[in-house]
Write an enzyme that holds these catalytic residues in place. Structure first.
Site, PDB file in Angstrom:
ATOM      1  N   ARG A 161      72.491  39.894 103.320  1.00 36.07           N
ATOM      2  CA  ARG A 161      71.271  40.856 103.126  1.00 36.07           C
ATOM      3  C   ARG A 161      71.235  42.351 103.834  1.00 36.07           C
ATOM      4  O   ARG A 161      72.125  42.337 104.968  1.00 36.07           O
ATOM      5  CB  ARG A 161      70.112  40.467 103.518  1.00 36.07           C
ATOM      6  CG  ARG A 161      69.499  39.324 102.654  1.00 36.07           C
ATOM      7  CD  ARG A 161      67.798  38.873 103.100  1.00 36.07           C
ATOM      8  NE  ARG A 161      68.117  38.555 104.413  1.00 36.07           N
ATOM      9  CZ  ARG A 161      67.185  38.604 105.224  1.00 36.07           C
ATOM     10  NH1 ARG A 161      65.808  38.797 104.931  1.00 36.07           N
ATOM     11  NH2 ARG A 161      67.258  38.012 106.520  1.00 36.07           N
TER      12      ARG A 161
ATOM     13  N   SER B 124      76.445  35.113 111.403  1.00 33.61           N
ATOM     14  CA  SER B 124      76.141  33.724 112.018  1.00 33.61           C
ATOM     15  C   SER B 124      77.562  32.883 111.849  1.00 33.61           C
ATOM     16  O   SER B 124      77.296  31.831 111.223  1.00 33.61           O
ATOM     17  CB  SER B 124      74.850  33.317 110.937  1.00 33.61           C
ATOM     18  OG  SER B 124      73.730  33.957 111.189  1.00 33.61           O
TER      19      SER B 124
ATOM     20  N   ASP C 288      72.298  34.330 114.157  1.00 35.66           N
ATOM     21  CA  ASP C 288      70.849  33.888 113.550  1.00 35.66           C
ATOM     22  C   ASP C 288      69.793  33.466 114.627  1.00 35.66           C
ATOM     23  O   ASP C 288      68.765  33.661 114.405  1.00 35.66           O
ATOM     24  CB  ASP C 288      71.014  33.387 112.136  1.00 35.66           C
ATOM     25  CG  ASP C 288      71.823  32.321 112.055  1.00 35.66           C
ATOM     26  OD1 ASP C 288      72.506  31.741 113.172  1.00 35.66           O
ATOM     27  OD2 ASP C 288      72.025  31.576 111.135  1.00 35.66           O
TER      28      ASP C 288
END
Ligand code: BGC
Length: 553
Positions: free
Chosen positions: A130, A194, A247
């Site tokens: 994203r 992450s 994350d």
């Protein structure tokens, strides 16, 4: 015109009709006999005769599922092992060989809701990637625009250079769409990456190993921020990566923005991991300053717990098979027993095993010559199906039936549905208990009267009873004098990275204004990066399109 009565009286016609009726009756009797015979010998009848409507009272099924059960005693043992592994990760003498790496993140202050500003964020952690534009406004209000891009398999398994080129291209496309100026002041960017990284500063982190199906070459041991920044600079995009964030850390930060008791960030999604706030004097591997606040967020990378064989005694043959067929055999042992990337596959393997033993879809096995159906395909039973199946209550099994039909099973019976749901419940409960026990280790270690855990990830979010099962286990394992709370941290990986980037960016600008007062700290590397560039004015705040404005949860 002759009436019907006249016709029936007609001799020749009445004999024809009689023959017709007799033939019809004979056909019906033969048909009925054939149907009754078919039912008697047919697979469905066998199914009803053999299956058990209560899978939990079927001894053979229970024998298979027994291997997944973890009683409290076993869990307490696992908690002790984890505590020991954590110490190994934190100590310089044992860190190198430790499985649970306990990486210090260089994030030391927790957000307090006063942060404002606008930053870009990239979030790479699974198959989706994203790009976000995040505007933090006064009173904890957040404006957020994001776009999801897919990371194709070929990129996940290909050369690292292509991965970072792809990320930079997506960033550029997003900036064009959002009318962000492509020249002038540089936008600060927070990068949620992450994967396990050894951080050397807030904006410097070396990848220690890939997880979750990624195997891009040329990235392990490299500075991921540099690789990203090079790709951004190649495209002449006016963006500066100021922070790399796991994350879990983003999740902790986003939750702390609202709740000051937040001390743990947890992800239960494609992968699993946790971070928590640790006292500096407990972190033997800490190489930064000891100024206030004397604490740092530790990215545990608990997914690797058990890589050394410590958890072999609780692993099942299904876990072993999942591991062997993964791209990283022998690694992420704990993660493979818990997270969304593997849970559906464990369920699929158990289903196949029960079929093999004639305990499920009985009598239908021979009919499944089509091995191209999802049931026979690795990864064919998605973890979201586990959530869907467990949503069914009562005896209708509408969701389970739909899932099984999607898997290629024609007309699943009531019993088939009940057994499949029973398998799902056992697999997800084991995962929830393992995660709950591991969290209890952290909460007991933090040992404050109130501890909030910020949680994110699709497994936690969509599974109907994961949270409940975890809490139930935690209530037994957490010290009685501690109150804990699990809070869904909405979009932590996006907002949390933005928060950290804003704080980092503000810090860097202040350092540029007073370079002389800069004492040696972990952020020296950031100073060097910024000294190479002319001090930038802050980019203008842009009104993003399709903006969602909301207050952080
Ligand atoms: C990674 C972690 C990450 C977790 C959740 C794991 O596979 O190693 O860094 O936090 O997945 O996304």
């Amino acid at each position: 015109m002759s009436s019907l009565a006249t016709l029936i009286k007609d001799d020749s016609l009445s004999s024809t009709l009689r023959i017709g009726f007799v033939s019809l009756a004979a056909c019906s009797i033969v048909g009925l006999a054939a149907y009754v015979g078919y039912r008697a010998a047919g697979p469905q009848n066998k199914t009803y005769a053999l299956q058990n409507r209560h899978p939990e009272s079927n001894e053979q099924i229970e024998k298979v599922l027994e291997s997944l059960r973890l009683d409290d005693e076993k869990l307490r043992q696992i908690m002790q092992y984890l505590e020991k592994e954590m110490e190994d990760g934190l100590s310089p003498a044992t860190h190198k060989n430790a499985d649970v790496k306990m990486f210090p993140t260089y994030v030391r202050t927790i957000a307090d809701g006063s942060e404002t500003g606008q930053v870009l964020a990239l979030d790479l952690g699974g198959t989706n990637f994203r790009v976000l534009l995040v505007t933090l406004l006064p009173q904890s209000r957040v404006e957020l625009t994001s776009k999801i891009f897919v990371i194709p398999q070929s990129i996940m398994l290909g050369e690292g250079a292509n991965l970072f080129r792809h990320l930079a291209e997506c960033l550029l496309e997003f900036m064009r769409k959002e009318n962000l100026s492509l020249t002038g002041p540089r936008y600060p960017l927070g990068f949620t990456f992450s994967f396990p990284c050894k951080q050397e500063g807030l904006a410097s982190a070396r990848l220690s190993t890939w997880t979750k199906g990624f195997t891009c070459s040329g990235v392990v041991n490299e500075d991921v921020v540099k690789l990203l920044q090079n790709a951004i600079d190649e495209k002449k995009i006016n963006v500066q990566c100021v922070a790399l964030v796991n994350d879990t850390v983003g999740t902790l930060m986003a939750c702390a923005y609202k709740d000051p008791n937040t001390a743990i960030g947890l992800i239960l999604g494609t992968g699993t991991n946790a971070c928590y706030v640790e006292k500096l004097d407990k972190v033997g591997t800490w190489d930064g300053d000891y100024n206030e606040p004397k604490q740092v967020i530790i990215n545990m990378e608990w997914g690797a717990f058990g890589n050394n064989g410590r958890l072999n005694y609780i692993r099942t043959k299904y876990d072993e098979e999942v591991d062997l067929s993964s791209v990283n055999p022998g690694k992420q042992v704990f993660e493979k027993m818990i997270s969304g990337m593997y849970m559906g596959e464990i369920v699929r393997l158990i289903i196949l095993d029960l079929m093999q033993q004639d305990l499920l879809f009985i009598g239908q096995r021979d009919g499944y010559g089509d091995y191209s159906t999802p049931l026979f395909t690795r990864g064919g039973f998605y973890t979201k199906f586990v959530s869907t199946v467990e949503t069914d209550e009562g005896i209708a099994f509408a969701n389970t039936r739909r899932v099984l039909e999607d898997m290629g099973i024609r007309n699943p019976t009531f019993d088939d549905c009940a057994i499949v749901q029973h398998i799902c419940k056992n697999v997800s409960k084991r995962a929830a208990r393992l995660a709950g026990a591991a969290l209890a280790v952290l909460i007991n270690r933090i040992n404050k009267p109130n501890v909030t855990v910020g949680v994110d990830g699709s497994l936690y979010r969509y599974h109907p009873r994961f949270k409940r099962n975890m809490e139930k286990c935690m209530k037994t394992m957490v010290s009685k004098n501690i109150k804990f709370k699990l809070t869904l941290s909405d979009d932590g990986s996006g907002k949390g990275a933005a928060l950290i980037a804003i704080v980092a960016d503000r810090y860097q600008r202040s350092q540029l204004r007073s370079v002389s007062s800069f004492d040696e700290s972990e952020d020296e590397q950031i100073r060097i990066q910024f000294q190479q560039q002319p001090p930038n004015p802050v980019p203008p705040i842009v009104k993003a399109t399709n903006t969602i404005t909301r207050t952080l949860p």
